[in-house]
Design an enzyme around this catalytic site. Structure first.
Site, PDB file in Angstrom:
ATOM      1  N   SER A   1       1.865  -9.586  -0.713  1.00 15.13           N
ATOM      2  CA  SER A   1       1.523  -8.156  -0.717  1.00 15.13           C
ATOM      3  C   SER A   1       1.692  -7.505   0.643  1.00 15.13           C
ATOM      4  O   SER A   1       1.864  -6.293   0.742  1.00 15.13           O
ATOM      5  CB  SER A   1       0.085  -7.971  -1.207  1.00 15.13           C
ATOM      6  OG  SER A   1      -0.792  -8.744  -0.418  1.00 15.13           O
TER       7      SER A   1
ATOM      8  N   GLU B   1     -10.059   5.833   2.623  1.00 15.20           N
ATOM      9  CA  GLU B   1     -10.875   4.765   3.162  1.00 15.20           C
ATOM     10  C   GLU B   1      -9.928   3.634   3.571  1.00 15.20           C
ATOM     11  O   GLU B   1      -8.811   3.559   3.072  1.00 15.20           O
ATOM     12  CB  GLU B   1     -11.846   4.245   2.093  1.00 15.20           C
ATOM     13  CG  GLU B   1     -11.276   3.217   1.104  1.00 15.20           C
ATOM     14  CD  GLU B   1     -10.180   3.761   0.184  1.00 15.20           C
ATOM     15  OE1 GLU B   1     -10.066   4.992   0.049  1.00 15.20           O
ATOM     16  OE2 GLU B   1      -9.432   2.942  -0.393  1.00 15.20           O
TER      17      GLU B   1
ATOM     18  N   LYS C   1       0.818  -1.216   0.000  1.00 17.33           N
ATOM     19  CA  LYS C   1       0.000   0.000   0.000  1.00 17.33           C
ATOM     20  C   LYS C   1       0.851   1.265   0.000  1.00 17.33           C
ATOM     21  O   LYS C   1       0.450   2.293  -0.538  1.00 17.33           O
ATOM     22  CB  LYS C   1      -0.928   0.007   1.218  1.00 17.33           C
ATOM     23  CG  LYS C   1      -2.014  -1.061   1.176  1.00 17.33           C
ATOM     24  CD  LYS C   1      -3.067  -0.757   0.135  1.00 17.33           C
ATOM     25  CE  LYS C   1      -4.224  -1.742   0.159  1.00 17.33           C
ATOM     26  NZ  LYS C   1      -5.098  -1.563  -1.030  1.00 17.33           N
TER      27      LYS C   1
END
Lengths: 257, 396
Positions: free
Chosen positions: B376, B109, B87
């Site tokens: 990830s 969000e 991210k």
């Protein structure tokens, strides 16, 4: 000429009601009371699970209606029934996915058949209107354009192609009552007037007769949603009487009575 | 692959309120200006390398490879990035862009909290105000991440509407953006939403495959046979695929969260169970009922618990360039435990979905073939939930 223009012979009062909140019979009674008390145009909200342009009041109404099991086809039946005696223009207000998933041709064709004069889709901006515009044109259903305080250089482009009426959003944010509206609406309206004769109605944040009078004074009409939905929330099946009284007070204010 | 209106085939577009149109146009113009700007890219590369710890490793999972007895498995270690997930790639890019645009406030969000933590991190670094919207349900499930965001100086707003999860957090962040555009950038966390977000987020995440393509060529002297990544909205997957899209021999496989199975209602496998629709600013595939009402979705992984998928994935599916496979909670949990035991790497439960499919795929392939699996994120955040899934009641 669009049938919607008949609503704007005088300053118009436009009432929004969420279909199926708390049930369709109450919605029908509210519509009739609103019309009997002077509403010139009815905006029927077809509930959507995730109404991103709505504030808490109308969002909650959407959820109540969906929890009651309402389907899109039931809303069409409601309109069919209302059209037995209701003659003022009626438009749908819903979200693009409700139309898309029903099938644009089937949805808009049914609008024409049951007597819906226009569709307002807050998540369908100018750039995406080709999604439904050709189908709307084929069926004589107006695709209503929205103009916002942030539209700025986009006002003319949108206004020039607008049909039915222009929904001028009074302030930033989502639907819901506001104590004060500070946008330079008169400036935007005069900007719109330069390119089109299509009527302009102001919505978002209007709840009091004073606000309705002021907004209709600046434009061709005032749209009220959350304040009406709040009455339905409060009074449930007994709401039609209160909706009627409220519409009368707003309409009287607009006409300067 | 993006055409001027932000379409990927029939998918994408800008289905948003008029109030936001000038904001996304301004964003698109700024992005087009900066994306090839040498100074912007120098600053971003420096942030990636010095702050986030890039490039991330492409690690040969020798024990896993031997155990499965088929293709060689490499793990792309996005879990080793600062903040523990991919991210941060997107967030650093968007925060830098927002700063160049003169914005002083970031909103975001978050589902599991990883994107919220990454945004709060970037806001702290850039001295910006930060507000994160998180479904009330998720603030309870991921209380530690709520604390992390607050520690980093962000305000966390619990979202009480709808299902009180990720999709409602997205809706609320969009609503918030319509009230305050002039000083606020909406730092969207995945390759979704209205154009230009799917393109911007993809470009910032594409660093994953830019690195892994070069790394595998250096280590093996050839391209991989398959690239696997988990898909919720699809940001790590598109980042993992992007530089391989033109390499026809490389299979691209997105692993969707099937929850309790794609034949149940408790699933989040959008490509496998959804249908074409328009929501959250884009045309794509969504889990929805016959009236277009967005369906409540379910996955053990809060990060994959989203009813839609990014428009570029929808397009890659349509043209058959990528394949999307469902992976159940049970398979993901087994893979979570498997990678921990076998390689000493605790993957995020999201990433474990990709590991699970690798366990099925590798044994069917030859020993001269290669799979790259993107890890990830790291799995520390999931330990308590997985323990509970296995019937152990531990407290964080």
């Amino acid at each position: 000429m669009s049938k919607i223009s008949s609503a704007f012979t005088n300053k118009a009062f436009i009432a929004f009601i969420t279909c199926g909140d708390p049930d369709l019979a109450t919605t029908a009674a509210c519509v009739r009371e609103a019309v009997r008390n002077g509403a010139d145009l009815i905006e029927l909200g077809i509930p959507f699970s995730d109404p991103t342009a709505e504030g808490p009041v109308i969002s909650a109404a959407n959820i109540r209606a969906l929890s009651g099991g309402i389907k899109t086809k039931d809303v069409f039946e409601l309109v069919r029934e209302l059209r037995k005696d209701v003659t003022v223009p009626m438009v749908f207000m819903t979200y693009a996915n409700v139309v898309f998933s029903y099938g644009a041709e089937k949805f808009i064709g049914t609008c024409e058949e049951v007597g819906i004069d226009g569709i307002i889709l807050p998540d369908l901006p100018y750039e995406e209107k080709e999604e439904f515009l050709p189908t709307c044109k084929a069926h004589g259903v107006d695709l209503i354009s929205l103009i916002a305080p942030t539209s700025e250089n986009r006002v003319e482009m949108i206004a020039r192609e607008a049909e039915g009426f222009i929904y001028l959003v009074s302030s930033l944010g989502v639907t819901g009552e506001r104590s004060k509206i500070t946008t330079d609406l008169a400036g935007i309206v005069s900007h719109i007037r330069k390119v089109t004769d299509v009527p302009v109605a102001i919505g978002f944040g209007i709840s009091t007769p004073e606000q309705a009078k002021e907004m209709a004074g600046l434009s061709d009409g005032a749209i009220v949603g959350s304040a009406i939905v709040k009455l339905v929330e409060k009074y449930g099946k007994d709401a039609p009487k209160y909706v009627g009284e409220y519409v009368k007070s707003m309409k009287d204010a607009i006409l300067g009575k | 692959m993006t055409n001027p209106k932000g379409r990927f085939g029939i998918h994408g577009g800008q289905y948003i309120p008029e109030t936001l149109m000038n904001a996304v146009i301004e964003l698109e113009e700024a992005y087009n200006h900066y994306k090839d700007d040498p100074e912007f890219n120098r600053e971003l590369t420096e942030l990636f390398n010095e702050y986030a710890g890039r490039p991330s490793r492409l690690y040969f999972a020798k024990k896993m490879t031997e155990d499965l007895g088929g293709a060689k498995i490499y793990l792309k270690r996005e879990d080793l990035n600062h903040t523990g997930a991919h991210k941060v790639n997107n967030v650093l890019g968007q925060a830098l862009l927002a700063k160049k645009m003169g914005k002083t406030r970031l909103i975001a969000e978050t589902g599991a909290g990883q994107h919220g933590v990454a945004t709060a991190t970037a806001a702290a670094l850039f001295g910006m105000e930060c507000v994160v919207f998180m479904g009330e349900e998720d603030t309870i499930r991921q209380a530690l991440n709520v604390y992390r965001m607050r520690l980093l100086g962000a305000t966390v707003v619990p979202v009480k509407s709808g299902t009180r999860t990720l999709k409602d957090a997205v809706s609320e962040a969009m609503r918030e953006w319509t009230t305050r555009i002039s000083d606020t950038h909406y730092c969207l966390g995945s390759v979704m939403g209205p154009h230009p977000f799917p393109t911007i987020v993809r470009d910032f995440q594409a660093v994953i495959s830019k690195e892994s393509r070069a790394q595998i060529l250096e280590k093996e002297g050839k391209l991989p046979d398959a690239v696997l990544a988990c898909v919720g909205g699809g940001s790590n997957a598109i980042g993992s695929f992007y530089h391989f899209i033109g390499d026809e021999g490389v299979k691209l496989i997105g692993c969707e969260a099937a929850g309790r199975g794609i034949d149940t209602f408790e699933t989040a496998a959008t490509v496998n169970t959804g249908k074409l629709g328009i929501f959250h600013g884009m045309k794509s595939y969504f889990c929805q009922d016959e009236d277009g009402q967005i369906a409540p979705v379910y996955s053990i992984s809060a990060g994959l618990d989203y009813p839609g998928v990014g428009p570029e994935h929808a397009h890659l599916h349509d043209i058959g360039r990528a394949q999307y496979v469902p992976v159940t909670d049970e398979e993901a949990v087994e893979a979570f435990e498997y990678l921990s035991r076998t390689e000493g790497i605790i993957p995020a439960i999201e990433s474990a979905h990709a590991v699970a499919y690798a366990r099925k795929l590798a044994p069917t392939m030859g020993k001269d073939q290669i799979i790259i699996v993107t890890i990830s994120g790291r799995g520390d955040k999931d330990c308590a939930a997985i323990a509970r899934y296995r019937g152990e009641d531990i407290h964080e």
